[in-house]
Motif scaffolding. Structure first.
Motif, PDB file in Angstrom:
ATOM      1  N   MET A   1       0.845  -1.195   0.000  1.00 27.12           N
ATOM      2  CA  MET A   1       0.000   0.000   0.000  1.00 27.12           C
ATOM      3  C   MET A   1       0.881   1.247   0.000  1.00 27.12           C
ATOM      4  N   SER A   2       0.565   2.202  -0.857  1.00 23.23           N
ATOM      5  CA  SER A   2       1.350   3.428  -0.916  1.00 23.23           C
ATOM      6  C   SER A   2       1.130   4.272   0.325  1.00 23.23           C
ATOM      7  N   LEU A   3       2.074   5.177   0.574  1.00 23.52           N
ATOM      8  CA  LEU A   3       1.936   6.073   1.721  1.00 23.52           C
ATOM      9  C   LEU A   3       0.705   6.947   1.561  1.00 23.52           C
ATOM     10  N   LEU A   4       0.466   7.421   0.352  1.00 26.26           N
ATOM     11  CA  LEU A   4      -0.709   8.255   0.097  1.00 26.26           C
ATOM     12  C   LEU A   4      -1.989   7.507   0.438  1.00 26.26           C
ATOM     13  N   GLN A   5      -2.080   6.244   0.019  1.00 29.80           N
ATOM     14  CA  GLN A   5      -3.278   5.460   0.300  1.00 29.80           C
ATOM     15  C   GLN A   5      -3.410   5.163   1.780  1.00 29.80           C
ATOM     16  N   ARG A   6      -2.283   4.863   2.424  1.00 29.01           N
ATOM     17  CA  ARG A   6      -2.322   4.556   3.857  1.00 29.01           C
ATOM     18  C   ARG A   6      -2.811   5.763   4.649  1.00 29.01           C
ATOM     19  N   ILE A   7      -2.281   6.934   4.340  1.00 30.46           N
ATOM     20  CA  ILE A   7      -2.704   8.156   5.033  1.00 30.46           C
ATOM     21  C   ILE A   7      -4.181   8.407   4.792  1.00 30.46           C
ATOM     22  N   SER A   8      -4.608   8.300   3.541  1.00 27.29           N
ATOM     23  CA  SER A   8      -6.014   8.545   3.202  1.00 27.29           C
ATOM     24  C   SER A   8      -6.941   7.601   3.951  1.00 27.29           C
ATOM     25  N   ASP A   9      -6.566   6.336   4.020  1.00 25.73           N
ATOM     26  CA  ASP A   9      -7.410   5.361   4.718  1.00 25.73           C
ATOM     27  C   ASP A   9      -7.546   5.702   6.199  1.00 25.73           C
ATOM     28  N   VAL A  10      -6.440   6.083   6.837  1.00 25.56           N
ATOM     29  CA  VAL A  10      -6.480   6.455   8.254  1.00 25.56           C
ATOM     30  C   VAL A  10      -7.359   7.687   8.447  1.00 25.56           C
ATOM     31  N   GLN A  11      -7.199   8.670   7.575  1.00 28.85           N
ATOM     32  CA  GLN A  11      -7.972   9.903   7.709  1.00 28.85           C
ATOM     33  C   GLN A  11      -9.461   9.662   7.540  1.00 28.85           C
ATOM     34  N   LYS A  12      -9.825   8.776   6.640  1.00 28.18           N
ATOM     35  CA  LYS A  12     -11.240   8.477   6.437  1.00 28.18           C
ATOM     36  C   LYS A  12     -11.822   7.723   7.630  1.00 28.18           C
ATOM     37  N   LYS A  13     -11.059   6.779   8.164  1.00 30.93           N
ATOM     38  CA  LYS A  13     -11.527   6.021   9.317  1.00 30.93           C
ATOM     39  C   LYS A  13     -11.685   6.910  10.541  1.00 30.93           C
ATOM     40  N   ARG A  14     -10.778   7.857  10.698  1.00 23.98           N
ATOM     41  CA  ARG A  14     -10.795   8.703  11.887  1.00 23.98           C
ATOM     42  C   ARG A  14     -11.485  10.042  11.638  1.00 23.98           C
ATOM     43  N   ASP A  15     -11.920  10.267  10.412  1.00 26.49           N
ATOM     44  CA  ASP A  15     -12.649  11.494  10.058  1.00 26.49           C
ATOM     45  C   ASP A  15     -11.849  12.739  10.441  1.00 26.49           C
ATOM     46  N   SER A  16     -10.566  12.732  10.068  1.00 25.27           N
ATOM     47  CA  SER A  16      -9.707  13.852  10.464  1.00 25.27           C
ATOM     48  C   SER A  16      -8.492  13.956   9.551  1.00 25.27           C
ATOM     49  N   LEU A  17      -8.115  15.205   9.242  1.00 21.76           N
ATOM     50  CA  LEU A  17      -6.851  15.500   8.557  1.00 21.76           C
ATOM     51  C   LEU A  17      -5.822  16.057   9.536  1.00 21.76           C
ATOM     52  N   LEU A  18      -6.217  16.208  10.794  1.00 26.03           N
ATOM     53  CA  LEU A  18      -5.399  16.924  11.775  1.00 26.03           C
ATOM     54  C   LEU A  18      -4.299  16.051  12.369  1.00 26.03           C
ATOM     55  N   CYS A  19      -3.108  16.610  12.379  1.00 24.92           N
ATOM     56  CA  CYS A  19      -1.980  16.044  13.118  1.00 24.92           C
ATOM     57  C   CYS A  19      -1.582  17.061  14.178  1.00 24.92           C
ATOM     58  N   ILE A  20      -1.359  16.600  15.386  1.00 25.33           N
ATOM     59  CA  ILE A  20      -0.906  17.500  16.451  1.00 25.33           C
ATOM     60  C   ILE A  20       0.580  17.281  16.674  1.00 25.33           C
ATOM     61  N   GLY A  21       1.336  18.363  16.595  1.00 26.45           N
ATOM     62  CA  GLY A  21       2.760  18.293  16.842  1.00 26.45           C
ATOM     63  C   GLY A  21       3.048  18.388  18.332  1.00 26.45           C
ATOM     64  N   LEU A  22       3.735  17.395  18.845  1.00 26.08           N
ATOM     65  CA  LEU A  22       4.062  17.357  20.268  1.00 26.08           C
ATOM     66  C   LEU A  22       5.482  17.885  20.457  1.00 26.08           C
ATOM     67  N   ASP A  23       5.561  19.140  20.877  1.00 24.10           N
ATOM     68  CA  ASP A  23       6.828  19.848  21.078  1.00 24.10           C
ATOM     69  C   ASP A  23       6.926  20.263  22.545  1.00 24.10           C
ATOM     70  N   PRO A  24       7.378  19.373  23.416  1.00 29.43           N
ATOM     71  CA  PRO A  24       7.333  19.644  24.857  1.00 29.43           C
ATOM     72  C   PRO A  24       8.394  20.646  25.331  1.00 29.43           C
ATOM     73  N   HIS A  25       8.080  21.905  25.181  1.00 31.36           N
ATOM     74  CA  HIS A  25       8.956  22.965  25.696  1.00 31.36           C
ATOM     75  C   HIS A  25       8.535  23.288  27.135  1.00 31.36           C
ATOM     76  N   PRO A  26       9.498  23.439  28.047  1.00 28.96           N
ATOM     77  CA  PRO A  26       9.140  23.714  29.451  1.00 28.96           C
ATOM     78  C   PRO A  26       8.228  24.921  29.633  1.00 28.96           C
ATOM     79  N   GLU A  27       8.300  25.881  28.721  1.00 26.30           N
ATOM     80  CA  GLU A  27       7.491  27.093  28.863  1.00 26.30           C
ATOM     81  C   GLU A  27       6.001  26.831  28.673  1.00 26.30           C
TER      82      GLU A  27
END
Length: 284
Positions: free
Chosen positions: A1-27
């Motif tokens: 499965m291509s990366l494009l297809q894999r991403i699309s399948d996950v997004q459809k199952k989860r009904d989301s295009l959103l990725c949250i970046g986890l950047d743990p800065h002490p501030e």
């Protein structure tokens, strides 16, 4: 499965295009414990995301304990994907994380011999699904990541910082007027060994013109630089579609003193992106 297809399948199952970046800065961390902070963000937002992007620099800056906890967390999420429910150090249940993509944002770069080790550590030792790489050392270096056919590699084509213009928009001397992002994009498409289908590109949304110039091939995009970086969703409206991952970091995680606000903001972004996708006619 291509990366494009894999991403699309996950997004459809989860009904989301959103990725949250986890950047743990002490501030911006509401608690000093990296495990508690990361786990709290995930618990508050997992319903609304298709992916999490772990910025390796921030975890490294917090020392070996943070790296250990990142390793443990990725392992536990992967086990949760298989079992659908797994107890994470008796704190809670990591369920509903099935299909969520785990991105290691390390911006890795080096000669092929080094990149093979980077790729092995990211994909096999830690267990991430996707990694980001810097293309400066050439296509043979990138190839060491794409050899992992069941994993994904996002190549930085244009970053979101102001200084990106210094090198990334500099025209090649033998291709007057052709800027680096476009030329690199073409080279990835035509010349990367074995023409892998598990590759995508990172584009900063603070430079929408460069983004629009390259979007004639069917690579998945990891779009970064929204919110506090200055990128605006309306500037990249045409790219809000299945297969492209929209990363938002500080606009969400900076609210971590109040986890309900974190959850609400993630939901708002998820819904806004879905509305834009639907308005673009990208229904399925």
């Amino acid at each position: 499965m291509s990366l494009l297809q894999r991403i699309s399948d996950v997004q459809k199952k989860r009904d989301s295009l959103l990725c949250i970046g986890l950047d743990p800065h002490p501030e911006i961390m509401h608690v000093p414990d990296i495990k508690q902070w990361t786990y709290s963000i995930i618990q508050a937002t997992k319903e609304y995301v298709c992916a999490y992007k772990f910025n390796l620099a921030f975890y490294m800056s917090l020392g070996p304990y943070a790296i250990k906890e990142l390793y443990n967390l990725v392992g536990d999420i992967n086990r949760a994907k298989k079992a659908q429910a797994y107890c994470y150090n008796n704190i809670g249940i990591l369920k509903d994380c099935s299909e969520i993509l785990l991105i290691c944002d390390g911006k890795f770069s080096g000669i092929p011999y080094e990149m093979e080790r980077y790729a092995t550590s990211v994909f096999q030792t830690f267990g991430f699904d996707i990694a980001t790489v810097n293309p400066y050392f050439g296509l043979d270096s990138i190839y060491e990541f794409t050899k992992f056919s069941d994993k994904g590699t996002f190549v930085i084509c244009h970053s979101s910082n102001l200084g990106a213009r210094d090198l990334q928009e500099y025209p090649y001397s033998n291709l007057i007027g052709v800027q680096v992002p476009l030329s690199l994009y073409k080279r990835l498409y035509y010349y990367l060994p074995n023409n892998p289908d598990n590759i995508g590109v990172v584009m900063g949304t603070t430079f929408p013109k460069s983004l629009n110039n390259i979007s004639y091939r069917n690579f998945p995009l990891l779009l970064v630089g929204f919110g506090q970086h200055g990128g605006k969703l309306e500037d990249i409206n045409a790219h809000i579609k299945y297969g492209n991952i929209i990363n938002i970091s500080r606009s969400i995680i900076s609210l971590s003193k109040n986890m309900q606000e974190v959850s609400d903001m993630a939901r708002i972004y998820r819904d806004q992106l879905n509305k834009m996708r639907i308005n673009n006619g990208n229904m399925a």
